[in-house]
Design a protein around this motif. Structure first.
Motif, mmCIF file in Angstrom:
data_model
loop_
_atom_site.group_PDB
_atom_site.id
_atom_site.type_symbol
_atom_site.label_atom_id
_atom_site.label_comp_id
_atom_site.label_asym_id
_atom_site.label_seq_id
_atom_site.Cartn_x
_atom_site.Cartn_y
_atom_site.Cartn_z
ATOM 1 N N PHE A 51 27.175 5.504 -20.582
ATOM 2 C CA PHE A 51 27.225 4.083 -20.266
ATOM 3 C C PHE A 51 25.826 3.473 -20.113
ATOM 4 N N TYR A 69 25.238 2.747 -23.669
ATOM 5 C CA TYR A 69 26.184 1.711 -24.100
ATOM 6 C C TYR A 69 25.735 0.339 -23.603
ATOM 7 N N ASN A 70 25.370 0.274 -22.338
ATOM 8 C CA ASN A 70 24.958 -1.007 -21.751
ATOM 9 C C ASN A 70 23.675 -1.534 -22.373
ATOM 10 N N LEU A 75 34.602 -1.927 -24.943
ATOM 11 C CA LEU A 75 34.514 -1.590 -23.516
ATOM 12 C C LEU A 75 35.792 -1.994 -22.797
ATOM 13 N N TYR A 98 33.024 2.518 -13.239
ATOM 14 C CA TYR A 98 32.227 1.514 -13.955
ATOM 15 C C TYR A 98 32.157 0.218 -13.153
ATOM 16 N N SER A 109 29.680 -0.524 -10.005
ATOM 17 C CA SER A 109 28.230 -0.617 -10.189
ATOM 18 C C SER A 109 27.769 -2.069 -10.219
ATOM 19 N N ASP A 152 24.876 -3.128 -11.233
ATOM 20 C CA ASP A 152 24.168 -3.386 -12.494
ATOM 21 C C ASP A 152 25.157 -3.736 -13.609
ATOM 22 N N ASN A 153 26.275 -3.022 -13.633
ATOM 23 C CA ASN A 153 27.309 -3.329 -14.630
ATOM 24 C C ASN A 153 27.875 -4.731 -14.411
ATOM 25 N N LEU A 166 25.496 -7.357 -15.672
ATOM 26 C CA LEU A 166 25.525 -7.377 -17.141
ATOM 27 C C LEU A 166 26.731 -8.165 -17.652
ATOM 28 N N LEU A 167 27.892 -7.932 -17.059
ATOM 29 C CA LEU A 167 29.100 -8.646 -17.496
ATOM 30 C C LEU A 167 29.029 -10.127 -17.142
#
Length: 357
Positions: free
Chosen positions: A229, A232-233, A252, A268, A271, A273-274, A277-278
């Motif tokens: 990931f 991926y990110n 995803l 996932y 997080s 950070d995730n 990002l989204l």
């Protein structure tokens, strides 16, 4: 002198034609002759032969590949015969014909490559006594997958090898082999190759590996969560290429929303950070990316065990998120989307800093 009549001449000609007419080749003959020619043409002695002879042998090989395709697919006049297909499949894998065919593929002309790709694809689905013997063969010859995956590095061969590879990973044991190999890291490069067709083909194979065999994909994602990931990110979701970003956020969502990956999903969406990002993807100018990002973003909000840092970020961006979500609409009427959006808005609206201090 008595001369034969026209009728007698015709009968004589038919008789002679019958005597010299070649016997139809059986599926076993087709496979054996194909393998012999592949080995001959790829041998060290082949270049020493005359060009005329080599061209003749090559033409023979191309015809054999066409004939095998005809057995497996039939044509406008006749359907394939199950018994003949089974015999051809049995001989093909018994005689180890796939290896020399893969190795020789770059030396074939375009039409013969297409025929070979179609033959290999079809053989993966052919049962022999109710068994998919292709699976057993490939499990014992996993290094052939190394050749097929690396084929993405050859622009002239990538689509042929990619087509073969996707058919081979129909078998769970082969998908597991590729997922566990170092090749998975290469796909992050292949998906972003400058040649659009090759990049799209690699993306299709990547998606197949991560979605076809649920339990195997879940095992891979759980065991390789951190590096996978992270790549991926950074490389797909934050790619400068719009198509790459759109496909990546869509995939995803498909991965995280699959029940088999529930543990991966919770990890996932825990997080920060995730989440950031989204949230950035939600602000994209592309409506398609916004919609796909929403399907992932809603999982962060719906998580009943949200970590404190996730709640803090949602509260800090509460007004911006509510405004953005209110404006987010899809062109076609979709009750499920509207219901999901309403639920997410309610969840965010109800978050209160005082309750989470």
């Amino acid at each position: 002198m008595i001369f034969p009549t026209h009728k007698e001449k015709s009968k004589y000609n038919r008789t002679m034609k019958g005597l010299f007419k070649s016997k139809p080749r059986t599926p076993a003959d087709l496979v054996r002759q194909t393998r012999d020619l592949l080995i001959y043409l790829d041998s060290n002695d082949a270049p020493k032969k005359s060009t005329t002879k080599l061209n003749f042998k090559m033409a023979q090989l191309c015809k054999l590949l066409r004939d095998m395709k005809l057995v497996l697919y039939g044509n406008s006049e006749s359907d394939p015969v199950a018994e003949a297909c089974a015999q051809l499949t049995k001989e093909f894998f018994k005689e180890d014909t796939l290896r020399p065919l893969i190795n020789f593929l770059p030396k074939l002309n375009l039409e013969a490559r297409k025929d070979a790709t179609q033959v290999v694809a079809n053989l993966q689905r052919q049962p022999v006594r109710s068994q998919l013997i292709a699976s057993d063969y490939l499990a014992a010859n996993g290094d052939l997958m190394d050749l097929l995956v690396s084929g993405y590095e050859d622009p002239g061969m990538a689509l042929h090898y990619g087509g073969m590879l996707r058919e081979c990973i129909r078998h769970q044991v082969i998908a597991r082999y590729v997922l566990r190999s170092e090749h998975m890291k290469k796909f992050f490069d292949y998906i972003q190759l400058p040649n659009f067709d090759i990049a799209a083909d690699a993306a299709a194979t990547f998606k197949e590996l991560l979605t076809r065999h649920k339990s195997t994909a879940a095992e891979f994602l759980s065991s390789n969560f951190d590096w996978f990931f992270a790549e991926y990110n950074s490389r797909l979701l934050q790619s400068t290429n719009y198509i790459t970003r759109r496909q990546a956020v869509k995939l995803l969502g498909d991965i995280l929303l699959d029940r088999s990956n529930s543990a991966v999903m919770v990890r996932y969406v825990s997080s920060k950070d995730n989440l950031r990002l989204l949230m950035n993807l939600l602000r994209e100018s592309s409506k398609s990316i916004q919609i796909e990002a929403f399907h992932v973003f809603k999982l962060f909000v719906a998580n009943q065990k949200k970590p404190p840092e996730i709640i803090s970020i949602l509260i800090a961006n509460k007004s911006k998120l509510l405004r953005l979500l209110q404006e987010l609409n899809i062109d076609k009427e979709n009750e499920q989307f509207d219901a999901d959006k309403a639920q997410v808005i309610r969840e965010i609206f109800s978050l209160d800093a005082k309750d989470h201090q």
